[in-house]
Design a protein around this motif. Structure first.
Motif, short mmCIF file in Angstrom:
data_model
loop_
_atom_site.label_atom_id
_atom_site.label_comp_id
_atom_site.label_asym_id
_atom_site.label_seq_id
_atom_site.Cartn_x
_atom_site.Cartn_y
_atom_site.Cartn_z
N SER A 170 6.47 32.89 32.85
CA SER A 170 5.01 32.95 32.79
C SER A 170 4.47 32.86 34.22
O SER A 170 4.89 32.00 35.00
N VAL A 208 -1.12 30.78 29.98
CA VAL A 208 -0.22 31.92 29.89
C VAL A 208 1.00 31.58 29.05
O VAL A 208 1.51 32.41 28.28
N GLU A 261 1.51 32.36 25.24
CA GLU A 261 1.93 33.66 24.76
C GLU A 261 3.46 33.71 24.72
O GLU A 261 4.14 33.07 25.50
N ASN A 264 4.87 36.89 30.55
CA ASN A 264 3.49 37.33 30.69
C ASN A 264 2.94 36.91 32.05
O ASN A 264 3.49 36.03 32.73
N TYR A 265 1.84 37.51 32.40
CA TYR A 265 1.14 37.10 33.62
C TYR A 265 -0.35 37.32 33.42
O TYR A 265 -0.77 38.11 32.58
N CYS A 266 -1.12 36.58 34.15
CA CYS A 266 -2.56 36.80 34.21
C CYS A 266 -3.04 36.55 35.62
O CYS A 266 -2.44 35.77 36.35
N GLU A 292 -4.70 41.07 32.56
CA GLU A 292 -3.32 40.97 32.10
C GLU A 292 -2.42 41.81 32.98
O GLU A 292 -2.82 42.86 33.44
#
Length: 441
Positions: free
Chosen positions: A391, A419, A422, A426-428, A441
């Motif tokens: 993440s 994050v 999820e 993933n990344y934000c 996203e």
């Protein structure tokens, strides 16, 4: 205002040394050649005038004596042959006198010509039979011989004076040429000695600085003034020592497992970018489900995974061709990446791709097939855990929008918790502007 201190470089000092020596030696050579040329002209003048003048006075004296002898024999024997000899010597006297007048302009020349005219007139009367003028002829002959003797003495004195002057000129030329040449050698030697002393002294200081830096005294100043190559080298030494100090701090702070910079280096990197004007992103990386993996496979396999994860994260970030990118290891399964804002999303995608490709190799074939492992969570509850994922929460800071490194770390950590909710990697990205953020996203 500090006074300006002009320092020559080593090359300039060497050029100056050779230039001074060359100028002095050239001046000595030119002066010697000029002196030799002057002496050569004086020698030519001796041969053309002075020696010729002395020789001509002898010829004049011999011609007048020959005339007297021929006239005396004619008075006794009355033979024409003696008159012919007399006339021949008269012609010889006149020719010599004409040549003598070309190189001698003294006051006695007019007196010699006047006396010789009187002598010649008297001799002609004697040849005509008038013997009464014999005393006048003899008196004129004596006066001519006396004048010739005085002219000869005068020429000899002039020759002696010129020879003395030539000797003095030669001595002066030699002494001054030797002085100029010696001065050039001495000055160039002095500059060479000063150069050697300065070079040896500076090298000694650099050697001492090397020992002190090798002993860990990175703040040691060799105290060599700038301006030449040694000063530039000393400045480079100081920069090298500063860099070594930074590297030592990074090394002491670095993770012994991944060899990536630790918390101190991470904080320094954030502070450096906060002091700049370029937008940057702080990416907080966390491996999901790492505890369950550690419980099932043991800390040795878990350590290998952390080490390899650090390697692929580092390679993925620096594969983006950004020299200023920074990768740090907070500890455990947490990492930090600092990169320019424009490459934040590309970095997140590259890291996820690299980590997702790495993780399966650390699981058994059975666990890879199931895509999960069974274990107990931190609360003691038996459950099924997916394979490790990653993440990434990235906080993009623009100039003036972010506070301290601690505030950035706190905000990134809070974003990371969101994050992790999820599934999978993933990344934000949150871009901080005037106080609000936009999640990408």
């Amino acid at each position: 205002m500090l006074p300006f201190r002009f320092r020559l470089t080593l090359v300039q000092k060497m050029i100056l040394s050779f230039a001074v020596s060359g100028v002095c030696l050239t001046a000595a050579l030119v002066y010697a050649l000029a002196g030799l040329d002057a002496m050569h002209r004086m020698e030519e003048e001796f041969a053309r005038k002075d020696l010729a003048a002395v020789t001509m006075t002898i010829g004049l004296r011999d011609a007048i004596l020959a005339q007297e002898r021929a006239l005396g024999k004619y008075l006794i024997l009355k033979e024409q042959v003696f008159r012919d000899v007399f006339d021949k010597n008269v012609q010889q006297f006149n020719n010599t006198l004409f040549s003598f007048k070309q190189i001698y302009q003294g006051n006695k020349l007019r007196e010699l010509e006047s006396s010789y005219r009187a002598y010649h007139q008297a001799s002609q009367k004697i040849f005509a039979g008038n013997t009464a003028v014999v005393p006048v002829m003899k008196q004129s002959a004596e006066r001519i011989e006396k004048i010739i003797a005085e002219i000869r003495d005068e020429q000899q004195e002039s020759l002696v004076y010129k020879l003395k002057t030539t000797d003095e000129q030669e001595t002066r030329t030699v002494s001054r040429s030797i002085f100029l040449a010696s001065f050039g050698v001495v000055v160039s030697s002095l500059i060479a000695v000063l150069l050697i002393y300065s070079f040896a002294r500076s090298i000694g200081k650099l050697q001492k600085a090397t020992h002190r830096i090798a002993e860990g005294e990175f703040d040691y100043d060799p105290e060599i003034p700038p301006g030449d190559e040694i000063g530039t080298l000393a400045k480079d030494f100081s920069r090298m020592a500063t860099r070594l100090k930074q590297l030592e701090q990074i090394s002491l702070d670095a993770s012994p497992l991944t060899r990536l910079p630790g918390n101190i280096a991470i904080e320094r990197a954030i502070h450096q970018r906060l002091a700049g004007t370029t937008p940057f992103a702080v990416c907080y990386l966390d491996l999901d489900n790492f505890k369950s993996y550690n419980d099932r496979y043991g800390y040795i396999k878990a350590s290998d995974l952390i080490r390899e994860a650090g390697r692929v994260i580092y390679d993925a970030v620096h594969g983006l061709q950004e020299p200023q990118a920074f990768v740090g290891h907070i500890g455990g399964d947490d990492f930090v990446v600092i990169i320019s804002a424009g490459k934040a999303e590309a970095a997140c995608q590259a890291i996820i791709h690299a980590v997702d490709a790495l993780i399966p190799d650390f699981y058994s074939a059975e666990d890879r097939l199931k895509g999960a492992i069974e274990g107990v969570d931190r609360y003691g509850v038996h459950r099924v855990f997916p394979l490790i994922s990653i993440s990434i929460s990235a906080l993009v800071c623009t100039p003036g929008s972010c506070g301290s490194a601690a505030e950035i770390a706190t905000a990134a950590a809070q974003l990371k918790d969101q994050v992790k909710k999820e599934t999978g990697s993933n990344y934000c990205i949150v871009r901080r502007g005037a106080g609000d953020g936009t999640v990408l996203e």
